[in-house]
Design a protein around this motif. Structure first.
Motif, PDB file in Angstrom:
ATOM      1  N   LEU A 108      17.781 -19.311  -0.406  1.00 51.68           N
ATOM      2  CA  LEU A 108      16.856 -18.849   0.633  1.00 51.68           C
ATOM      3  C   LEU A 108      15.423 -19.254   0.315  1.00 51.68           C
ATOM      4  CD1 LEU A 108      18.337 -15.316   1.342  1.00 51.68           C
ATOM      5  CD2 LEU A 108      18.422 -17.300   2.842  1.00 51.68           C
ATOM      6  N   LEU A 109      15.069 -19.196  -0.973  1.00 54.19           N
ATOM      7  CA  LEU A 109      13.718 -19.624  -1.364  1.00 54.19           C
ATOM      8  C   LEU A 109      13.516 -21.106  -1.090  1.00 54.19           C
ATOM      9  CD1 LEU A 109      13.244 -17.656  -4.728  1.00 54.19           C
ATOM     10  CD2 LEU A 109      12.020 -17.290  -2.569  1.00 54.19           C
ATOM     11  N   SER A 110      14.539 -21.916  -1.410  1.00 53.96           N
ATOM     12  CA  SER A 110      14.423 -23.355  -1.132  1.00 53.96           C
ATOM     13  C   SER A 110      14.402 -23.626   0.364  1.00 53.96           C
ATOM     14  CB  SER A 110      15.597 -24.098  -1.775  1.00 53.96           C
ATOM     15  OG  SER A 110      16.817 -23.731  -1.164  1.00 53.96           O
ATOM     16  N   LEU A 111      15.030 -22.709   1.153  1.00 56.48           N
ATOM     17  CA  LEU A 111      15.030 -22.886   2.609  1.00 56.48           C
ATOM     18  C   LEU A 111      13.622 -22.734   3.175  1.00 56.48           C
ATOM     19  CD1 LEU A 111      17.079 -23.325   4.933  1.00 56.48           C
ATOM     20  CD2 LEU A 111      17.143 -20.861   5.206  1.00 56.48           C
ATOM     21  N   PHE A 112      12.823 -21.879   2.531  1.00 58.35           N
ATOM     22  CA  PHE A 112      11.454 -21.646   2.993  1.00 58.35           C
ATOM     23  C   PHE A 112      10.418 -22.321   2.088  1.00 58.35           C
ATOM     24  CE2 PHE A 112      13.905 -17.979   4.543  1.00 58.35           C
ATOM     25  CZ  PHE A 112      13.676 -18.130   5.888  1.00 58.35           C
ATOM     26  N   ASP A 113      10.844 -23.426   1.487  1.00 60.74           N
ATOM     27  CA  ASP A 113       9.914 -24.178   0.644  1.00 60.74           C
ATOM     28  C   ASP A 113       8.733 -24.663   1.481  1.00 60.74           C
ATOM     29  OD1 ASP A 113       8.663 -25.613  -1.266  1.00 60.74           O
ATOM     30  OD2 ASP A 113      10.321 -26.986  -1.695  1.00 60.74           O
ATOM     31  N   ALA A 114       7.538 -24.540   0.903  1.00 55.44           N
ATOM     32  CA  ALA A 114       6.326 -24.916   1.649  1.00 55.44           C
ATOM     33  C   ALA A 114       6.271 -26.411   1.920  1.00 55.44           C
ATOM     34  CB  ALA A 114       5.085 -24.482   0.860  1.00 55.44           C
ATOM     35  N   ASN A 115       6.973 -27.211   1.105  1.00 56.40           N
ATOM     36  CA  ASN A 115       6.941 -28.668   1.303  1.00 56.40           C
ATOM     37  C   ASN A 115       7.748 -29.114   2.516  1.00 56.40           C
ATOM     38  OD1 ASN A 115       5.357 -29.046  -1.002  1.00 56.40           O
ATOM     39  ND2 ASN A 115       7.160 -29.031  -2.333  1.00 56.40           N
ATOM     40  N   LYS A 116       8.585 -28.211   3.026  1.00 59.64           N
ATOM     41  CA  LYS A 116       9.405 -28.551   4.193  1.00 59.64           C
ATOM     42  C   LYS A 116       8.629 -28.202   5.460  1.00 59.64           C
ATOM     43  CE  LYS A 116      13.803 -27.882   1.783  1.00 59.64           C
ATOM     44  NZ  LYS A 116      15.072 -27.137   1.730  1.00 59.64           N
ATOM     45  N   ASN A 117       8.157 -29.240   6.108  1.00 62.45           N
ATOM     46  CA  ASN A 117       7.348 -29.041   7.318  1.00 62.45           C
ATOM     47  C   ASN A 117       8.277 -28.921   8.527  1.00 62.45           C
ATOM     48  OD1 ASN A 117       4.904 -29.275   5.866  1.00 62.45           O
ATOM     49  ND2 ASN A 117       5.095 -31.516   5.910  1.00 62.45           N
ATOM     50  N   TYR A 118       8.691 -27.689   8.809  1.00 59.36           N
ATOM     51  CA  TYR A 118       9.564 -27.467   9.944  1.00 59.36           C
ATOM     52  C   TYR A 118       8.750 -27.522  11.237  1.00 59.36           C
ATOM     53  CZ  TYR A 118      13.057 -25.752   6.614  1.00 59.36           C
ATOM     54  OH  TYR A 118      13.954 -25.644   5.593  1.00 59.36           O
ATOM     55  N   SER A 119       9.421 -27.918  12.299  1.00 57.38           N
ATOM     56  CA  SER A 119       8.800 -27.856  13.620  1.00 57.38           C
ATOM     57  C   SER A 119       8.666 -26.388  14.039  1.00 57.38           C
ATOM     58  CB  SER A 119       9.641 -28.621  14.635  1.00 57.38           C
ATOM     59  OG  SER A 119      10.898 -27.998  14.800  1.00 57.38           O
ATOM     60  N   LYS A 120       7.890 -26.161  15.092  1.00 62.04           N
ATOM     61  CA  LYS A 120       7.698 -24.791  15.557  1.00 62.04           C
ATOM     62  C   LYS A 120       9.024 -24.168  15.989  1.00 62.04           C
ATOM     63  CE  LYS A 120       2.904 -25.340  17.087  1.00 62.04           C
ATOM     64  NZ  LYS A 120       1.969 -25.261  18.242  1.00 62.04           N
ATOM     65  N   ALA A 121       9.853 -24.967  16.664  1.00 60.79           N
ATOM     66  CA  ALA A 121      11.133 -24.438  17.141  1.00 60.79           C
ATOM     67  C   ALA A 121      12.018 -24.003  15.974  1.00 60.79           C
ATOM     68  CB  ALA A 121      11.849 -25.479  17.992  1.00 60.79           C
ATOM     69  N   ILE A 122      12.148 -24.867  14.956  1.00 56.53           N
ATOM     70  CA  ILE A 122      13.001 -24.540  13.806  1.00 56.53           C
ATOM     71  C   ILE A 122      12.407 -23.380  13.023  1.00 56.53           C
ATOM     72  CG2 ILE A 122      13.882 -25.410  11.613  1.00 56.53           C
ATOM     73  CD1 ILE A 122      14.228 -28.097  12.855  1.00 56.53           C
ATOM     74  N   ALA A 123      11.079 -23.390  12.854  1.00 55.07           N
ATOM     75  CA  ALA A 123      10.438 -22.284  12.136  1.00 55.07           C
ATOM     76  C   ALA A 123      10.693 -20.952  12.839  1.00 55.07           C
ATOM     77  CB  ALA A 123       8.935 -22.553  12.019  1.00 55.07           C
ATOM     78  N   GLY A 124      10.653 -20.967  14.183  1.00 54.62           N
ATOM     79  CA  GLY A 124      10.933 -19.743  14.926  1.00 54.62           C
ATOM     80  C   GLY A 124      12.376 -19.304  14.797  1.00 54.62           C
ATOM     81  N   ILE A 125      13.308 -20.276  14.719  1.00 51.35           N
ATOM     82  CA  ILE A 125      14.733 -19.934  14.619  1.00 51.35           C
ATOM     83  C   ILE A 125      15.056 -19.319  13.260  1.00 51.35           C
ATOM     84  CG2 ILE A 125      17.060 -20.918  14.550  1.00 51.35           C
ATOM     85  CD1 ILE A 125      16.142 -22.925  16.678  1.00 51.35           C
ATOM     86  N   VAL A 126      14.521 -19.928  12.177  1.00 55.82           N
ATOM     87  CA  VAL A 126      14.883 -19.468  10.824  1.00 55.82           C
ATOM     88  C   VAL A 126      13.999 -18.313  10.351  1.00 55.82           C
ATOM     89  CG1 VAL A 126      15.736 -21.751  10.193  1.00 55.82           C
ATOM     90  CG2 VAL A 126      13.358 -21.164   9.694  1.00 55.82           C
ATOM     91  N   HIS A 127      13.003 -17.923  11.141  1.00 57.41           N
ATOM     92  CA  HIS A 127      12.087 -16.859  10.711  1.00 57.41           C
ATOM     93  C   HIS A 127      12.818 -15.541  10.389  1.00 57.41           C
ATOM     94  CE1 HIS A 127       8.420 -14.543  10.318  1.00 57.41           C
ATOM     95  NE2 HIS A 127       8.889 -13.669  11.194  1.00 57.41           N
ATOM     96  N   PRO A 128      13.844 -15.120  11.158  1.00 57.11           N
ATOM     97  CA  PRO A 128      14.534 -13.862  10.811  1.00 57.11           C
ATOM     98  C   PRO A 128      15.133 -13.849   9.413  1.00 57.11           C
ATOM     99  CG  PRO A 128      15.097 -14.537  13.042  1.00 57.11           C
ATOM    100  CD  PRO A 128      14.324 -15.659  12.445  1.00 57.11           C
ATOM    101  N   LEU A 129      15.362 -15.041   8.818  1.00 55.00           N
ATOM    102  CA  LEU A 129      15.933 -15.073   7.476  1.00 55.00           C
ATOM    103  C   LEU A 129      14.930 -14.631   6.415  1.00 55.00           C
ATOM    104  CD1 LEU A 129      17.989 -18.394   7.622  1.00 55.00           C
ATOM    105  CD2 LEU A 129      18.794 -16.066   7.952  1.00 55.00           C
ATOM    106  N   HIS A 130      13.636 -14.524   6.787  1.00 55.85           N
ATOM    107  CA  HIS A 130      12.642 -14.011   5.843  1.00 55.85           C
ATOM    108  C   HIS A 130      13.001 -12.595   5.411  1.00 55.85           C
ATOM    109  CE1 HIS A 130       9.536 -17.037   5.404  1.00 55.85           C
ATOM    110  NE2 HIS A 130       9.628 -17.319   6.696  1.00 55.85           N
ATOM    111  N   GLU A 131      13.531 -11.805   6.345  1.00 52.66           N
ATOM    112  CA  GLU A 131      13.921 -10.437   6.014  1.00 52.66           C
ATOM    113  C   GLU A 131      15.019 -10.431   4.947  1.00 52.66           C
ATOM    114  OE1 GLU A 131      15.121  -8.549   9.571  1.00 52.66           O
ATOM    115  OE2 GLU A 131      13.229  -8.870  10.628  1.00 52.66           O
ATOM    116  N   LEU A 132      15.966 -11.342   5.093  1.00 51.66           N
ATOM    117  CA  LEU A 132      17.039 -11.450   4.109  1.00 51.66           C
ATOM    118  C   LEU A 132      16.489 -11.898   2.765  1.00 51.66           C
ATOM    119  CD1 LEU A 132      20.045 -11.402   3.415  1.00 51.66           C
ATOM    120  CD2 LEU A 132      20.229 -13.713   4.319  1.00 51.66           C
ATOM    121  N   ASN A 133      15.501 -12.804   2.801  1.00 50.46           N
ATOM    122  CA  ASN A 133      14.902 -13.285   1.561  1.00 50.46           C
ATOM    123  C   ASN A 133      14.156 -12.164   0.847  1.00 50.46           C
ATOM    124  OD1 ASN A 133      14.127 -15.141  -0.397  1.00 50.46           O
ATOM    125  ND2 ASN A 133      12.247 -15.668   0.675  1.00 50.46           N
TER     126      ASN A 133
END
Length: 408
Positions: free
Chosen positions: A316-341
């Motif tokens: 999960l930490l690697s999923l939210f790595d700062a070096n991964k420049n996600y698009s706004k759409a993908i960032a919005g989709i995976v944002h709920p996983l922050h709670e799990l992290n």
């Protein structure tokens, strides 16, 4: 040979007939020539006929030449007239073709503009390069989410096993304590029964010693010495308790046999108690081994569970790595996983649906991008085809204009 001769004779006759016919023709021609000479001799005015004929022939030749020249001029005029009509017809055809080509080019330009507008609408909200980059980002994220889901499922199974062991161990320990109590009780019962048996055996031994002496009680009489002790007085000679019990229980077994029967029953009871004790020992050993086995399993299971939790958190930490420049759409989709992290120990019943929901949204986003890119590529191909067609139409139009200019 006969047929050949007949054929030759027939041919000879035909040849002779032909010769005769030619001879007749020659004679007729000769007679006509003589008649013409005679006619000229009789008419001297026809002596200059040759000269007149020569002059007439020369005039006829000039007239023929004039007629031929006039015919040629007429034919040339007719040809020019036909050519002019053909040029007019060609001009009209070319003019119509020119009008058609102009309309076709205008229509195709209009179609080209619409296609370009459709392409612009597709890339209005998100550039083409960004869509392709986003499409490439989705697959690794889905794979990572699937790995996290798989590890969470494994951890859930391990937690279930740990929970089952934790529930089972107290029950097994309680059962073990019950078995220990049963073993102690059976041991005490066996010891007590063995003591009873020993008392019965001692009692039987005494009964067997005095069994012969009991026979003399019946023979005792007052004034007569006892054969055993020599006493002359016999207080229980007639009313001895043993004699009274024998008289009262004439139908019962002798006391010795009753004691032997009781000893046999005690031996059976001891055997049963020892068998039950042996079974309890086996059950105790089995449960004790089960408890030890489950306790040995518990530590590795807990270690594996902890390792999986660490792996899940790392993923999960690697999923939210700062070096991964996600698009706004993908960032919005995976944002709920922050709670799990933030809370890695949330119940799996809450985590798995969340992962599946994010995964499903990513798949839908990928399909949407795929459709948009496919539509864009289709529009690009259509635009390319239309551009080539317009270029060809314009070249054809230029060639048509050249033909029209040549006609005029």
């Amino acid at each position: 040979d006969t047929k050949r001769k007949e054929l030759l004779l027939g041919n000879v006759q035909i040849s002779r007939q032909a010769i005769q016919n030619h001879q007749k023709t020659a004679d007729s021609t000769k007679n006509q020539l003589n008649n013409i000479n005679q006619y000229f001799d009789k008419h001297p005015e026809l002596i200059d006929l040759d000269t007149d004929m020569t002059i007439f022939d020369s005039s006829c030749q000039r007239l023929r030449a004039l007629l031929a020249e006039n015919s040629e001029l007429s034919a040339a005029r007719m040809s020019q007239h036909n050519h002019a009509r053909q040029l007019q017809a060609d001009f009209e055809i070319l003019s119509k073709q020119q009008d058609t080509d102009i309309l076709l080019i205008a229509k195709r330009r209009e179609q080209l503009l619409k296609l370009q507008q459709q392409q612009a609408i597709i890339t209005q909200n998100q550039p083409l390069a960004s869509m392709r980059s986003e499409q490439e980002q989705i697959d690794p994220i889905i794979i990572q989410i699937e790995q996290v889901g798989f590890k969470i499922t494994q951890r859930s199974q391990l937690i279930s096993q740990i929970h089952k062991i934790n529930l089972t161990l107290p029950v097994l320990k309680q059962e073990l304590m019950v078995l220990e109590d049963l073993v102690a009780t059976h041991r005490a019962d066996i010891q007590s029964t063995k003591l009873k048996k020993q008392d019965k055996q001692t009692h039987l031994h005494l009964l067997q010693k005095v069994s012969k002496l009991e026979d003399y009680i019946v023979e005792l009489k007052d004034g007569t010495p006892c054969p055993l002790c020599g006493a002359h007085e016999h207080p229980y000679g007639k009313h001895h308790p043993l004699l009274d019990s024998q008289l009262e229980n004439k139908q019962a077994l002798p006391l010795t046999q009753q004691t032997q029967q009781q000893i046999a029953e005690l031996e059976i009871l001891i055997e049963r108690l020892e068998q039950a004790l042996s079974k309890h020992h086996i059950d105790h050993a089995t449960k004790n081994e089960t408890i030890n086995h489950q306790q040995q399993q518990l530590v590795p299971l807990q270690q594996q569970c902890e390792m999986l939790s660490n792996d899940i958190q790392d993923s999960l930490l690697s999923l939210f790595d700062a070096n991964k420049n996600y698009s706004k759409a993908i960032a919005g989709i995976v944002h709920p996983l922050h709670e799990l992290n933030e809370d890695i120990n949330k119940p799996d019943s809450d985590v798995l649906p969340l992962l599946n929901s994010v995964k499903q949204k990513l798949i839908e986003q990928k399909q949407c991008l795929k459709d948009l890119l496919f539509q864009y590529d289709e529009l690009t191909a259509s635009i390319s085809t239309l551009s080539i067609a317009i270029e060809s139409d314009e070249k054809q139009h230029q060639a048509l204009m050249s033909k029209i200019n040549n006609l005029t």
